[in-house]
Write an enzyme that holds these catalytic residues in place. Structure first.
Site, PDB file in Angstrom:
ATOM      1  N   ARG A  22       0.963  -1.120   0.067  1.00 31.06           N
ATOM      2  CA  ARG A  22       0.051   0.113  -0.152  1.00 31.06           C
ATOM      3  C   ARG A  22       0.812   1.261   0.018  1.00 31.06           C
ATOM      4  O   ARG A  22       1.554   1.410   0.839  1.00 31.06           O
ATOM      5  CB  ARG A  22      -0.835   0.077   1.370  1.00 31.06           C
ATOM      6  CG  ARG A  22      -2.302   0.164   0.999  1.00 31.06           C
ATOM      7  CD  ARG A  22      -3.033  -0.203   2.182  1.00 31.06           C
ATOM      8  NE  ARG A  22      -3.948  -1.202   2.066  1.00 31.06           N
ATOM      9  CZ  ARG A  22      -4.839  -1.762   2.845  1.00 31.06           C
ATOM     10  NH1 ARG A  22      -4.882  -1.037   4.306  1.00 31.06           N
ATOM     11  NH2 ARG A  22      -5.228  -2.867   2.894  1.00 31.06           N
ATOM     12  N   SER A 112      -8.168  -0.791   0.438  1.00 34.04           N
ATOM     13  CA  SER A 112      -9.059  -0.796   1.509  1.00 34.04           C
ATOM     14  C   SER A 112      -9.735   0.436   1.890  1.00 34.04           C
ATOM     15  O   SER A 112     -10.420   1.109   1.039  1.00 34.04           O
ATOM     16  CB  SER A 112      -8.458  -1.390   2.663  1.00 34.04           C
ATOM     17  OG  SER A 112      -9.272  -1.966   3.658  1.00 34.04           O
ATOM     18  N   HIS A 113      -9.774   0.780   3.146  1.00 39.40           N
ATOM     19  CA  HIS A 113     -10.256   1.831   3.682  1.00 39.40           C
ATOM     20  C   HIS A 113      -9.587   3.406   3.694  1.00 39.40           C
ATOM     21  O   HIS A 113     -10.037   4.263   3.787  1.00 39.40           O
ATOM     22  CB  HIS A 113     -10.559   1.556   5.122  1.00 39.40           C
ATOM     23  CG  HIS A 113      -9.188   1.285   5.762  1.00 39.40           C
ATOM     24  ND1 HIS A 113      -8.632   0.377   5.586  1.00 39.40           N
ATOM     25  CD2 HIS A 113      -8.528   1.850   6.702  1.00 39.40           C
ATOM     26  CE1 HIS A 113      -7.676   0.043   6.365  1.00 39.40           C
ATOM     27  NE2 HIS A 113      -7.612   1.231   6.869  1.00 39.40           N
ATOM     28  N   LYS A 125      -2.364  -6.777  -3.626  1.00 39.40           N
ATOM     29  CA  LYS A 125      -2.034  -7.936  -3.013  1.00 39.40           C
ATOM     30  C   LYS A 125      -2.288  -9.435  -3.853  1.00 39.40           C
ATOM     31  O   LYS A 125      -3.112  -9.258  -4.738  1.00 39.40           O
ATOM     32  CB  LYS A 125      -2.664  -7.906  -1.555  1.00 39.40           C
ATOM     33  CG  LYS A 125      -3.956  -8.139  -1.725  1.00 39.40           C
ATOM     34  CD  LYS A 125      -4.537  -8.195  -0.212  1.00 39.40           C
ATOM     35  CE  LYS A 125      -5.939  -8.463  -0.054  1.00 39.40           C
ATOM     36  NZ  LYS A 125      -6.619  -8.886   1.224  1.00 39.40           N
ATOM     37  N   ASP A 276     -16.404  -0.911   3.756  1.00 36.48           N
ATOM     38  CA  ASP A 276     -15.317   0.235   3.414  1.00 36.48           C
ATOM     39  C   ASP A 276     -14.939   0.058   1.798  1.00 36.48           C
ATOM     40  O   ASP A 276     -15.699  -0.567   0.995  1.00 36.48           O
ATOM     41  CB  ASP A 276     -14.134  -0.312   4.391  1.00 36.48           C
ATOM     42  CG  ASP A 276     -13.470  -1.681   3.687  1.00 36.48           C
ATOM     43  OD1 ASP A 276     -14.132  -2.774   3.080  1.00 36.48           O
ATOM     44  OD2 ASP A 276     -12.127  -2.007   4.025  1.00 36.48           O
ATOM     45  N   ASP A 278     -13.076  -1.765  -0.280  1.00 35.45           N
ATOM     46  CA  ASP A 278     -12.845  -3.106  -0.802  1.00 35.45           C
ATOM     47  C   ASP A 278     -14.053  -4.169  -0.338  1.00 35.45           C
ATOM     48  O   ASP A 278     -14.066  -5.279  -0.617  1.00 35.45           O
ATOM     49  CB  ASP A 278     -11.587  -3.538  -0.839  1.00 35.45           C
ATOM     50  CG  ASP A 278     -11.094  -3.794   0.665  1.00 35.45           C
ATOM     51  OD1 ASP A 278     -11.513  -3.064   1.461  1.00 35.45           O
ATOM     52  OD2 ASP A 278     -10.527  -4.765   0.791  1.00 35.45           O
ATOM     53  N   ASP A 280     -14.579  -5.411   2.711  1.00 31.25           N
ATOM     54  CA  ASP A 280     -14.245  -6.522   3.618  1.00 31.25           C
ATOM     55  C   ASP A 280     -14.684  -6.104   5.043  1.00 31.25           C
ATOM     56  O   ASP A 280     -14.699  -7.036   5.905  1.00 31.25           O
ATOM     57  CB  ASP A 280     -12.890  -7.129   3.471  1.00 31.25           C
ATOM     58  CG  ASP A 280     -11.758  -6.100   3.590  1.00 31.25           C
ATOM     59  OD1 ASP A 280     -12.137  -5.009   3.725  1.00 31.25           O
ATOM     60  OD2 ASP A 280     -10.540  -6.311   3.484  1.00 31.25           O
ATOM     61  N   ARG A 281     -14.905  -4.835   5.369  1.00 32.21           N
ATOM     62  CA  ARG A 281     -15.004  -4.351   6.630  1.00 32.21           C
ATOM     63  C   ARG A 281     -16.372  -3.920   6.961  1.00 32.21           C
ATOM     64  O   ARG A 281     -17.199  -3.717   5.790  1.00 32.21           O
ATOM     65  CB  ARG A 281     -14.302  -3.192   6.919  1.00 32.21           C
ATOM     66  CG  ARG A 281     -12.835  -3.082   6.995  1.00 32.21           C
ATOM     67  CD  ARG A 281     -12.159  -1.918   7.376  1.00 32.21           C
ATOM     68  NE  ARG A 281     -10.687  -2.047   7.480  1.00 32.21           N
ATOM     69  CZ  ARG A 281      -9.833  -1.595   8.347  1.00 32.21           C
ATOM     70  NH1 ARG A 281     -10.305  -0.269   9.179  1.00 32.21           N
ATOM     71  NH2 ARG A 281      -8.561  -1.601   8.439  1.00 32.21           N
ATOM     72  N   LYS A 375     -12.133 -11.314   5.135  1.00 28.25           N
ATOM     73  CA  LYS A 375     -13.095 -10.632   6.230  1.00 28.25           C
ATOM     74  C   LYS A 375     -14.439 -10.310   4.963  1.00 28.25           C
ATOM     75  O   LYS A 375     -13.982 -10.108   3.890  1.00 28.25           O
ATOM     76  CB  LYS A 375     -12.713  -9.610   7.110  1.00 28.25           C
ATOM     77  CG  LYS A 375     -12.190  -8.618   6.528  1.00 28.25           C
ATOM     78  CD  LYS A 375     -11.504  -7.384   7.592  1.00 28.25           C
ATOM     79  CE  LYS A 375     -10.767  -6.554   7.083  1.00 28.25           C
ATOM     80  NZ  LYS A 375      -9.295  -6.607   6.836  1.00 28.25           N
TER      81      LYS A 375
END
Ligand code: VG1
Ligand code: CO
Length: 542
Positions: A22, A112-113, A125, A276, A278, A280-281, A375
């Site tokens: 990242r 992600s977030h 990733k 979030d 992507d 996953d949250r 997640k």
């Protein structure tokens, strides 16, 4: 079809962190930067010829361009079959599911977030054939290789179309463009009682889902509004945008402010949720009520058998070390194992693959199960809706009853972002030096039971990970944890996690800030945060 071998100078800063590589977007825009890392990935992954590779991302700025490059590099490295979500979109859990349908692995583009756009962040990733983030041994090998690569391979391909669902033959490459939502939505329908949730909505139950202009918009609309019958408009900020509408796609009380204003306002609905960048949250809200992610994991575990996909019970559960021990109390009562892993989803993979756990989660708004190897934000929302539908209770009532049964773990996290790296390392070094003398001492009226730098031995493959965060454990079950973030892109981020445990009935209803005030003072004092960083206040309190 020609393959070009392009010379590059290696990059020494391509060590993946907690969840992939990242960096700021401009770092990824440097000539050969993405290509260098992708070549290192292909070299290490050694995808067998004839196997397929899944590629997708959260739609942020650079997503589409990066996917074009990766497709050409895949072909240049002998990959003959690539599967891509239409428009280059795949939520992280949906990508995990697709990989598990028989691909050798997948490449996921997301930070992600973290905010996106030319001034935001980008990330990449690799997930292995089990659908989960590659283990540390792999990411370390990629970093080493990336630091010494001198060339990469890229194919010249005829034009291809990322919007056209179906199969395209592109030179030697078979390219499948798939609906990013359908297979994932079908999987959810096998786990949850969609009829019960449909009946809940039909009875007038009102939900607000904030997709924060990130990847879950199309997933949430398909499932909640189309398949489950929630009213149109239930999902807000439902269109994924390359810059997330200028927002910070992090589902917490600070950044999901549109949702929070509604759910804590006069006209609060029954249930609020957000996810979030992507997907996953997740954040779960009741009417004027916040469910901490650690409590959420515990509640899902305690109620799992009410949900069709988990009716036969849980093999075990796991939480990351800084996550509160709320789920431990549930595991104890259920008589199932509870594992404590380092931060980051990759550490759950072996336990899930070996069938040792069914549910797992992190305090950072992450919850998941053995249905994929990431997640999963919308999964958590559906799990909660299923429980609410079966129990006929509000979110708040379910959580309060949970505390009464299992006790309550008060929990807060202080983040100090963009701290100069030397100062942050100084805090950790100071704490490490103080560890040995702590056991037996009294701090803020509590006695230290043990203090260590968390080290983990994977129960399945025996691999070890050291220095995963400093723990100060008190005799009454309270804990303080310190670690440095592995996902930040500017300076260092110090995270301080503070937790106390209460079981007395008259001590379950306090404000978190009140319950933890003394312990917070101990935590900040012990680490000499103010003196060493100059920060009198954290950047974010969760
Ligand atoms: C943070 C969280 C961690 C999470 C990671 C990736 O890592 O604390 O629990 O697994 O982000 O989340 P760190 O190292 O900054 O504390 V995300 O939604 O990439 O996918
Ligand atoms: Co994420």
């Amino acid at each position: 079809m020609g393959v070009t071998i392009v010379s590059t100078s290696p990059f020494a800063d391509q060590r993946p962190g907690t969840s992939g590589l990242r960096k700021r977007t401009p770092v990824f825009q440097q000539p050969h930067y993405l290509e260098n890392f992708v070549q290192a990935l292909f070299d290490e992954a050694a995808i067998p010829s004839g196997s397929s590779l899944v590629i997708g991302g959260d739609g942020r700025f650079l997503n589409r361009e990066a996917i074009g490059t990766i497709i050409r590099m895949a072909a240049g490295n002998g990959v003959t079959h690539v599967i891509v979500g239409r428009g280059g979109l795949l939520s992280t859990p949906a990508a995990s599911h697709l990989i598990r349908q028989g691909s050798a692995g997948g490449i996921i583009l997301s930070a992600s977030h973290n905010p996106g756009g030319p001034d935001g962040d980008f990330g990449i990733k690799y997930n292995a054939g089990n659908g989960g983030p590659a283990p540390e041994s792999f990411t370390n090998a990629v970093a080493t290789r990336a630091a010494s690569l001198t060339s990469y391979r890229i194919a010249e391909l005829p034009a291809f179309d990322l919007e056209a669902i179906g199969r395209q033959q592109v030179g030697t490459l078979t390219l499948d463009i798939v609906d990013p939502v359908r297979a994932y939505a079908d999987l959810m329908a096998t786990l949850f009682d969609f009829d019960a949730i449909r009946a809940l909505f039909a009875s007038g139950f009102r939900l607000r889902m904030d997709s924060m202009h990130a990847v879950t918009g199309p997933y949430a609309v398909e499932m909640l509004e189309r398949r489950l019958g929630a009213p149109a408009g239930t999902v807000i900020n439902a269109v994924p945008l390359p810059d997330f509408g200028g927002g910070h796609p992090d589902p917490n009380l600070t950044y999901a402010h549109e949702l929070v204003e509604e759910m804590f306002g006069e006209h609060a609905l029954d249930f609020g949720a957000a996810s979030d960048g992507d997907g996953d949250r997740n954040m779960i809200l009741g009417q004027r009520f916040f469910v901490t992610p650690s409590d959420s994991l515990a509640v899902l575990a305690a109620n799992a058998t009410l949900v069709p996909g988990y009716r036969s019970g849980l093999a075990g559960v796991a939480r990351s070390m800084p996550t509160s021990a709320a789920v431990d109390a549930v595991a104890e009562k259920l008589g199932i194992p509870c594992f404590e892993t380092p931060t980051g989803w990759k550490f759950f993979g072996n336990l899930l693959d070996a069938g040792r756990i069914t549910l797992c989660g992190e305090e950072s708004f992450g919850t998941g199960s053995n249905h994929v190897r990431e997640k999963d934000g919308l999964w958590a929302v559906l799990f909660w809706l299923n429980i609410v539908a079966v129990r006929g209770m509000s979110v708040e009532a379910i959580v309060r009853e949970h505390w009464a049964t299992y006790g309550r773990n008060y929990y807060t996290r202080y983040d100090y972002e963009a701290v100069p790296t030397d100062a942050a390392n100084g805090v950790m070094a100071h704490l490490r030096a103080a560890l040995a003398a702590l056991p037996g001492t009294s701090l803020g009226g509590r006695t230290v039971h043990a203090a260590d730098d968390f080290a983990y031995t994977d129960p399945v493959d025996g691999s070890t990970s050291a220095k995963q965060g400093i723990r100060v454990l008190f005799t009454d079950g309270a804990r303080i944890v310190y670690r440095l973030s592995g996902t930040g892109t500017e300076g260092a981020t110090i995270r301080v996690y503070i937790e106390s445990r209460e079981t007395a009935a008259d001590r379950l209803g306090m404000e978190t800030a009140v319950a933890l005030r003394a312990l917070v003072d101990v935590a900040l004092g012990l680490a000499e945060i103010v003196a060493r960083t100059g920060r009198t206040e954290p950047t974010v309190i969760t």
